[in-house]
Design an enzyme around this catalytic site. Structure first.
Site, PDB file in Angstrom:
ATOM      1  N   ASP B  28     -16.906 -11.110   2.615  1.00  6.93           N
ATOM      2  CA  ASP B  28     -18.284 -11.593   2.530  1.00  6.93           C
ATOM      3  C   ASP B  28     -18.605 -12.060   1.105  1.00  6.93           C
ATOM      4  O   ASP B  28     -19.099 -13.144   0.911  1.00  6.93           O
ATOM      5  CB  ASP B  28     -19.255 -10.488   2.952  1.00  6.93           C
ATOM      6  CG  ASP B  28     -18.955 -10.004   4.371  1.00  6.93           C
ATOM      7  OD1 ASP B  28     -18.512 -10.829   5.188  1.00  6.93           O
ATOM      8  OD2 ASP B  28     -19.156  -8.814   4.644  1.00  6.93           O
ATOM      9  N   HIS B  51     -33.306 -13.516 -13.257  1.00  5.95           N
ATOM     10  CA  HIS B  51     -34.031 -14.257 -12.222  1.00  5.95           C
ATOM     11  C   HIS B  51     -33.512 -13.888 -10.836  1.00  5.95           C
ATOM     12  O   HIS B  51     -32.508 -13.198 -10.704  1.00  5.95           O
ATOM     13  CB  HIS B  51     -33.952 -15.770 -12.463  1.00  5.95           C
ATOM     14  CG  HIS B  51     -32.566 -16.341 -12.420  1.00  5.95           C
ATOM     15  ND1 HIS B  51     -31.614 -16.082 -13.384  1.00  5.95           N
ATOM     16  CD2 HIS B  51     -31.964 -17.164 -11.517  1.00  5.95           C
ATOM     17  CE1 HIS B  51     -30.494 -16.732 -13.090  1.00  5.95           C
ATOM     18  NE2 HIS B  51     -30.671 -17.390 -11.958  1.00  5.95           N
ATOM     19  N   HIS B  53     -31.949 -15.283  -8.262  1.00  8.03           N
ATOM     20  CA  HIS B  53     -30.840 -15.862  -7.500  1.00  8.03           C
ATOM     21  C   HIS B  53     -29.776 -14.800  -7.217  1.00  8.03           C
ATOM     22  O   HIS B  53     -29.538 -13.924  -8.037  1.00  8.03           O
ATOM     23  CB  HIS B  53     -30.219 -17.035  -8.269  1.00  8.03           C
ATOM     24  CG  HIS B  53     -31.007 -18.312  -8.128  1.00  8.03           C
ATOM     25  ND1 HIS B  53     -30.943 -19.330  -9.038  1.00  8.03           N
ATOM     26  CD2 HIS B  53     -31.890 -18.710  -7.184  1.00  8.03           C
ATOM     27  CE1 HIS B  53     -31.741 -20.318  -8.648  1.00  8.03           C
ATOM     28  NE2 HIS B  53     -32.336 -19.959  -7.534  1.00  8.03           N
ATOM     29  N   ASP B  55     -26.612 -14.753  -7.314  1.00  8.24           N
ATOM     30  CA  ASP B  55     -25.517 -14.520  -8.260  1.00  8.24           C
ATOM     31  C   ASP B  55     -25.994 -13.700  -9.468  1.00  8.24           C
ATOM     32  O   ASP B  55     -25.214 -13.431 -10.382  1.00  8.24           O
ATOM     33  CB  ASP B  55     -24.835 -15.824  -8.691  1.00  8.24           C
ATOM     34  CG  ASP B  55     -25.800 -16.860  -9.207  1.00  8.24           C
ATOM     35  OD1 ASP B  55     -26.997 -16.796  -8.858  1.00  8.24           O
ATOM     36  OD2 ASP B  55     -25.376 -17.757  -9.956  1.00  8.24           O
ATOM     37  N   HIS B  56     -27.268 -13.279  -9.435  1.00  6.25           N
ATOM     38  CA  HIS B  56     -27.791 -12.407 -10.493  1.00  6.25           C
ATOM     39  C   HIS B  56     -28.354 -11.095  -9.955  1.00  6.25           C
ATOM     40  O   HIS B  56     -28.537 -10.148 -10.712  1.00  6.25           O
ATOM     41  CB  HIS B  56     -28.837 -13.152 -11.314  1.00  6.25           C
ATOM     42  CG  HIS B  56     -28.241 -14.317 -12.046  1.00  6.25           C
ATOM     43  ND1 HIS B  56     -27.900 -14.286 -13.368  1.00  6.25           N
ATOM     44  CD2 HIS B  56     -27.847 -15.536 -11.599  1.00  6.25           C
ATOM     45  CE1 HIS B  56     -27.338 -15.435 -13.713  1.00  6.25           C
ATOM     46  NE2 HIS B  56     -27.291 -16.218 -12.655  1.00  6.25           N
ATOM     47  N   ASP B 143     -29.687 -18.405 -16.835  1.00  6.71           N
ATOM     48  CA  ASP B 143     -29.442 -19.787 -16.418  1.00  6.71           C
ATOM     49  C   ASP B 143     -30.622 -20.601 -16.905  1.00  6.71           C
ATOM     50  O   ASP B 143     -31.769 -20.159 -16.799  1.00  6.71           O
ATOM     51  CB  ASP B 143     -29.388 -19.869 -14.877  1.00  6.71           C
ATOM     52  CG  ASP B 143     -28.057 -19.368 -14.325  1.00  6.71           C
ATOM     53  OD1 ASP B 143     -27.103 -19.187 -15.104  1.00  6.71           O
ATOM     54  OD2 ASP B 143     -27.993 -19.163 -13.099  1.00  6.71           O
ATOM     55  N   ASP B 175     -25.760 -20.040 -21.057  1.00 11.07           N
ATOM     56  CA  ASP B 175     -25.329 -20.558 -19.752  1.00 11.07           C
ATOM     57  C   ASP B 175     -24.419 -21.776 -19.900  1.00 11.07           C
ATOM     58  O   ASP B 175     -24.807 -22.788 -20.480  1.00 11.07           O
ATOM     59  CB  ASP B 175     -26.602 -20.932 -18.970  1.00 11.07           C
ATOM     60  CG  ASP B 175     -26.332 -21.631 -17.643  1.00 11.07           C
ATOM     61  OD1 ASP B 175     -25.204 -21.526 -17.129  1.00 11.07           O
ATOM     62  OD2 ASP B 175     -27.282 -22.260 -17.123  1.00 11.07           O
ATOM     63  N   GLY B 347     -29.742 -26.906 -11.862  1.00  7.76           N
ATOM     64  CA  GLY B 347     -30.644 -26.042 -12.617  1.00  7.76           C
ATOM     65  C   GLY B 347     -30.116 -25.717 -13.997  1.00  7.76           C
ATOM     66  O   GLY B 347     -30.641 -24.829 -14.665  1.00  7.76           O
ATOM     67  N   HIS B 348     -29.079 -26.438 -14.428  1.00 10.73           N
ATOM     68  CA  HIS B 348     -28.374 -26.019 -15.632  1.00 10.73           C
ATOM     69  C   HIS B 348     -28.368 -27.087 -16.723  1.00 10.73           C
ATOM     70  O   HIS B 348     -28.164 -28.265 -16.449  1.00 10.73           O
ATOM     71  CB  HIS B 348     -26.938 -25.643 -15.275  1.00 10.73           C
ATOM     72  CG  HIS B 348     -26.872 -24.564 -14.235  1.00 10.73           C
ATOM     73  ND1 HIS B 348     -26.978 -23.229 -14.556  1.00 10.73           N
ATOM     74  CD2 HIS B 348     -26.763 -24.619 -12.892  1.00 10.73           C
ATOM     75  CE1 HIS B 348     -26.915 -22.512 -13.445  1.00 10.73           C
ATOM     76  NE2 HIS B 348     -26.780 -23.335 -12.415  1.00 10.73           N
ATOM     77  N   HIS B 370     -21.505 -17.459 -17.986  1.00 13.53           N
ATOM     78  CA  HIS B 370     -21.724 -18.094 -16.669  1.00 13.53           C
ATOM     79  C   HIS B 370     -20.828 -19.326 -16.461  1.00 13.53           C
ATOM     80  O   HIS B 370     -20.651 -20.131 -17.358  1.00 13.53           O
ATOM     81  CB  HIS B 370     -23.194 -18.518 -16.459  1.00 13.53           C
ATOM     82  CG  HIS B 370     -24.173 -17.410 -16.638  1.00 13.53           C
ATOM     83  ND1 HIS B 370     -25.528 -17.617 -16.741  1.00 13.53           N
ATOM     84  CD2 HIS B 370     -23.998 -16.060 -16.752  1.00 13.53           C
ATOM     85  CE1 HIS B 370     -26.146 -16.466 -16.903  1.00 13.53           C
ATOM     86  NE2 HIS B 370     -25.244 -15.501 -16.922  1.00 13.53           N
TER      87      HIS B 370
END
Lengths: 537, 537
Positions: B28, B51, B53, B55-56, B143, B175, B347-348, B370
Site C-alpha cells: 500500500d 502541511h 498532504h 507525504d507529510h 514544500d 524543498d 506546488g514547488h 524532499h
C-alpha cells in the site's frame, strides 16, 4: 500490421510487436492477431516491410510460419539484415524468403502495384509505400519525419513527394506518433551540435546510452568521438549486433582503430574513451544498469565521467530511469538527459510536418496510423485543420475494417478478431485472461495452499493440515496465524464429515476456501489465492 | 520525516508516506523507518507538521502509537482537520494530541524554539519553520513556491522571509522537488485564466479531474463555475471529504446552491454543469475512471463534454493515464491536459525561485530536502551557482546523519536504519524482501504445486501425483505437459525410494523441484515457482 484486401487477395504491411502493459506480468510481448487469415493463408500475396524497427518486424518469426514460411517479404537492405540476423534465434525455422528493395523499387503483387520511396526516420533505409490498387493510389508514410539536415542519411526529397502526389492520392495513411507534439521535430544536425558541446566540455570518459535501434545516433556518436580522438567501446549485445549488421551493409562507418574491445578499456586515458551502450530506458540487464550497479566487468563510474541519456523516456519507464539516474549521480558523475538539452530527437513528424505531408499529398481520404488512440485522434484533427472534410477522415483501431472505393471511405460495422496475442517464453497466445488474472492475484497478496489428508474410514483429518504459502506473510513470524488456520480447517472438515452419508469434497473445499479466506482477510486485510487440497486415504 | 537531536532531545518534522515502486506488488505504501527511536521514545519532544498532504502526514496513524500516542503534534488548522478526519479510519486508536498553530505561532519544545511562517504551496495553511537551536537557527521551507498572485491564499511575504534571514540562518533546509525545472513556477492566476478559457469555450458539461489534496485548484474550479452559472458536482470519496473539511474550516468557499448532489445531475442542462472529480492519475477506482468505463452511477460521457486533466502525471502513471485518455477520446469528448495548455501548476519552487530563496536566507550551510536524489543533487548545484561553497552544501539521503555546529556541517560515517518499512493491509513492516521476491516470481510465471502421496510400506506413489498450478499455463490446454510431469515425478520418487534404507524426503523434494523445473523450462521457457509436497501415509 495492416492488411489490404482486394477480391480475395491480401497484402500485408509490416509485422511488428509491442511491449506488454504493466498489468501483464511475465509477458514478453504482444503480437498481431492473425485469426482473420486462418484458412486464407494462400490468399496472402506478400509482406511489405517499411523499416527494421522491432515494432515493424518483431512478430515475423512468430507469425510467418502460420501464414506461409516462404511468403515473399520485401524489405530494404538494412531491414533485411536485421530480420535475417534475428531469425538465427529461431533456428528450427527455415530460411525466410526476403527480397531486397530500395528507393524507387517497384513490385507487383496480385492486384497491387507497389513503389517504395525513401523517408527520413531515425534508422536508415526507411521506406514509404505508394500502392496502386484497382480503386486508386494508397500512400503509406511508414514512420517518418522531415529532416533537411539529417545525419547519416539524405535530406527529405520533397520533389519526390510532390511527384507522388501528382499521380493523385486516394488514401493517405500517415504516422501519428508525433501528432500531439507542437511544431517541427528537431533536425539531427541540432542534436549533433549539442552532443559535440558535451564532448568538448568533458575531460573524462563519455558514456552515451541510447536505443540500439537508433543506428543514426550511434553513427553521430562515433563521428564525434573520432573528431575528438576518442576510441569507441560498444557495450550491450543488441547494440553490438546492430552495429555489426549496419557496418557490414555500409550504414555505419568508422575509421580503422576507432572501435576497441571493452577488456582493453584500461589501456586508454579517460579523455580518449567513449562508451556507447544500451540501457537508456533503465532496462534491468542492459549495460548502463550494470555499469551503474557496479556489475559491469570492465567499467566502473567515477568523478569526471559524463553520462548521456540520448533518448526520450518511453512512457512507463519514468520511475526506472529516475532510479538509474539517481544511482549514477551518487557516483559523482555528470548526467545529461533530454530534458536538460536537445540531445535526442524523436523519429516522428510533429504537428507542422504532419500538416505539410497532408498538404503535399492532398489525399481524397485520410487515415491516421501508428501510435496511441489519442495521437491518431489528434492527427485526424490536424487533417481537418488543413482543410479535409471530417467525413473523409477515418480514425480506426485494431480490428476495424475500412471499405474504400473510388468515391467513398467507410468504417464497416463488423470487426475482425483483434484480442491480444501474448508471447511468453515459447508460448504464443496460450497466456490468456485467466492466467493473467491469476498472476495479478498472486502478485498482489501471494498464495496459500492448504493440504488436508482425510482418513476415508473415520472422516477425520490425519495429523495436522499442511500449509504452503508464498508472497503472503513472512511465515516464520506468523506461527500463530498458521496454527489458528489449521484449527479452522480441522473444524470445517470434521463438521462436514461428522454426520453419516456421502462426503461432498467439493463442498469441503469451498468451505475451506471461503472461511479461511475470510479469516485471513480479517487478520491481515490481504487476500491471498487460497487453494485447498483434500486427499482421501 | 526529519529528526533534529540535541543532547538526547529529539524533535520530529513531518511523518508522511510514499507510494511503493513498481516492483513491490500488493504494497500500500512505505512509511518512515523509526528503528532509531526504539527505546528512546520518551526523548521525543514533539512532532511538527508543515502541511496536510499525505507525504507529510500519512504515516501518523502507523507510527505515533509506537512513539507515544499522546505525543504533542503541532499543525495548522487545515492540516489538523485532515489528520483528525483520517484518524477515524483507525478507530481502535485514541484521540491524537494535536495543537493548532498558524503563521507567527511560537512553540518551545525542549531545547528547540520554533516559529511557524506562511509559505505558498498548492494547499492552504502551509507552514515553514524557523527552529532556534543551541547552535543557531535552522530554516525549513516546507514544500513551497513563490506566488505573487495566488488563488485562495495570500501572496508570498518576502519581507517576512527577509526578517527571518536578518536573524542569521545557520542551516537552510529547502524543498528540492522543482530543482530540475528551469525558470519560475506558474502563478495560479495563469492557471485560472486558462481554465476560464476552457469554460468559456465549452457548450456542454465540464468534467475536471485533479488531486483531491489540491484544495486551491478545487476552489478555482468552483469560483469559475459560479461565474458561469454552473452547478458543481463533487465526485470521489477523498474529494468530497477534503472539500467538506476545507469548507468547515473556511478554506473553500462557495455560494448557497452551487454544490449539488450527483443523483440530481439529470435535472440541470449540460452547459450548467461542472463535475470536479478524482482520477486524473488514472487510478483504477477513482471517479474519472468509472465515468470513462461507463461504470459511474449517474454520469456517462458524450459528445460536447470537455474533460480537463488538471494535474501533472506522476512518474509511473503515464501509461495508465494514456489508456484513460484514449478511452475518453473514443467517446468523442474534448480532452484538455497540461501538455496542451497551462492548466496545472506544480506546488514547488523551480530553479529561479530556489536561487531566490537561498539568496534571501544567506545561510551558512545548505541542505536540499524532499524529492528524488537527482533533484537534491541539482538543488545542491543551484546553491553553489548562487555562491555557496561546495563544502557548506550537504546532499544526504534517508538514514544519513548530519552533525551541525556553529561553525561546521559534516555528514557522519555511521548511518541509522532506513530500510523500507512497507504497509500491506494490516501488516506494518512484515512484508520484507523474501515475501516481495516471492510475489515477483509468482507474478512472472505463476506457481506449480506437486503433491505426491507416498506409501510408507512400499515407498511407491499412491495413485497419480496431484498438480495445482496457477498463472503458469492454461491447464485445460496443457494436459500433455501435466501428464509428462506426473510421470517424471513418479520416476523420481521410485528411483529415490527404490533401494533399501532410510528415505530422504528433503532430497526427493529437491529432485522434484530441480528436474520438474528444468523440464517445464525446456518445454515453455517459463520458470514457475515449484513447490513439491510429499505426504507419507
Amino acid at each position: 500490421m495492416t492488411l489490404l484486401e482486394w477480391q480475395n487477395k491480401i497484402l500485408i504491411i509490416d509485422m511488428g510487436f509491442r511491449f506488454p502493459e504493466e498489468d501483464m506480468p511475465g509477458i514478453d510481448f504482444i503480437i498481431p492477431n492473425i485469426a482473420y487469415l486462418k484458412g486464407r493463408e494462400k490468399d496472402v500475396v506478400g509482406l511489405l516491410i517499411t523499416h527494421g524497427h522491432y515494432d515493424h518486424i518483431g512478430a515475423i518469426p512468430y507469425l510467418i510460419g502460420k501464414i506461409d514460411p516462404k511468403l515473399p517479404i520485401y524489405a530494404s537492405a538494412l531491414a533485411k539484415g536485421i530480420i535475417t540476423k534475428r531469425q538465427d534465434d529461431f533456428s528450427q525455422q527455415g530460411k525466410l524468403n526476403v527480397e531486397t528493395v530500395k528507393n524507387g523499387s517497384r513490385v507487383e503483387l496480385g492486384p497491387f502495384k507497389i513503389e517504395f520511396f525513401r523517408q527520413n526516420h531515425n534508422i536508415p533505409d526507411n521506406l514509404g509505400l505508394v500502392i496502386n490498387t484497382p480503386v486508386g493510389n494508397i500512400v503509406h508514410t511508414s514512420d517518418f519525419k522531415f529532416d533537411e539536415t539529417p545525419v547519416n542519411d539524405l535530406p527529405t526529397d520533397f520533389s519526390k513527394l510532390k511527384e507522388i502526389a501528382s499521380r493523385r492520392v486516394l488514401l493517405l495513411m500517415a504516422d501519428s506518433t508525433g501528432a500531439e507534439n507542437e511544431g517541427h521535430s528537431l533536425s539531427e544536425q541540432t542534436i549533433s551540435a549539442n552532443l559535440e558541446e558535451i564532448f568538448q566540455k568533458s575531460k573524462g570518459r563519455v558514456i552515451a546510452a541510447t536505443f540500439s535501434s537508433l543506428i543514426n545516433r550511434v553513427q553521430q556518436l562515433i563521428t564525434i568521438s573520432e573528431k575528438h580522438g576518442r576510441r569507441v567501446f560498444i557495450e550491450g549485445f543488441s547494440m553490438r549486433t546492430n552495429v555489426e549488421i549496419s557496418r557490414n551493409l555500409g550504414y555505419i562507418k568508422f575509421k580503422k582503430g576507432t572501435l576497441v574491445q571493452s577488456k582493453d578499456i584500461a589501456k586508454y586515458p579517460d579523455e580518449k574513451i567513449t562508451v556507447i551502450c544500451t540501457g537508456a530506458q533503465g532496462e534491468g540487464q542492459a549495460s548502463l544498469m550494470r555499469i551503474a550497479n557496479r556489475e559491469h566487468q570492465f567499467i566502473r563510474l567515477k568523478k569526471g565521467d559524463a553520462v548521456i541519456f540520448s533518448s526520450s523516456v518511453i512512457p512507463g519507464n519514468e520511475k526506472t530511469v529516475q532510479v538509474l539516474k539517481d544511482e549514477i549521480l551518487r557516483q559523482k558523475t555528470t548526467v545529461y538527459h533530454y530534458k536538460m538539452m536537445d540531445i535526442h530527437a524523436g523519429g516522428h513528424a510533429q504537428i507542422e510536418e504532419l500538416k505539410q505531408m497532408i498538404s503535399i499529398m492532398k489525399p481524397d481520404f485520410f487515415m491516421p496510423i501508428h501510435g496511441q488512440y489519442s495521437m491518431m485522434a489528434a492527427h485526424g484533427e490536424i487533417a481537418e485543420s488543413v482543410g479535409m472534410n471530417e467525413k473523409n477522415v477515418v480514425v480506426v483501431e485494431n480490428g476495424q475494417v475500412v471499405a474504400l472505393t473510388r468515391k467513398t471511405i467507410e468504417i464497416e460495422k463488423e470487426v475482425i478478431p483483434s484480442y491480444y496475442v501474448m508471447v511468453d517464453g515459447l508460448g504464443i497466445g496460450d497466456v490468456g485472461e485467466i492466467v493473467l488474472r491469476d498472476r495479478q492475484t498472486l502478485a498482489k497478496d501471494g498464495m496459500f495452499v492448504i493440504i488436508a489428508v482425510i482418513d476415508r474410514q473415520t472422516g477425520k483429518i490425519k495429523g495436522s493440515p499442511d500449509i504452503i504459502s508464498r508472497g503472503f506473510v513472512y511465515l516464520r513470524e506468523s506461527q500463530e496465524l498458521l496454527d489458528q488456520t489449521r484449527k479452522k480447517v480441522i473444524g470445517i472438515v470434521s463438521q462436514a464429515t461428522g454426520s453419516e452419508g456421502i462426503v461432498n469434497w467439493a463442498y469441503i473445499k469451498d468451505e475451506i476456501r471461503n472461511k479461511v479466506g475470510q479469516y485471513l482477510y480479517t487478520k491481515t486485510q490481504r487476500r491471498p489465492m487460497i487453494l485447498p487440497v483434500v486427499i482421501e486415504v
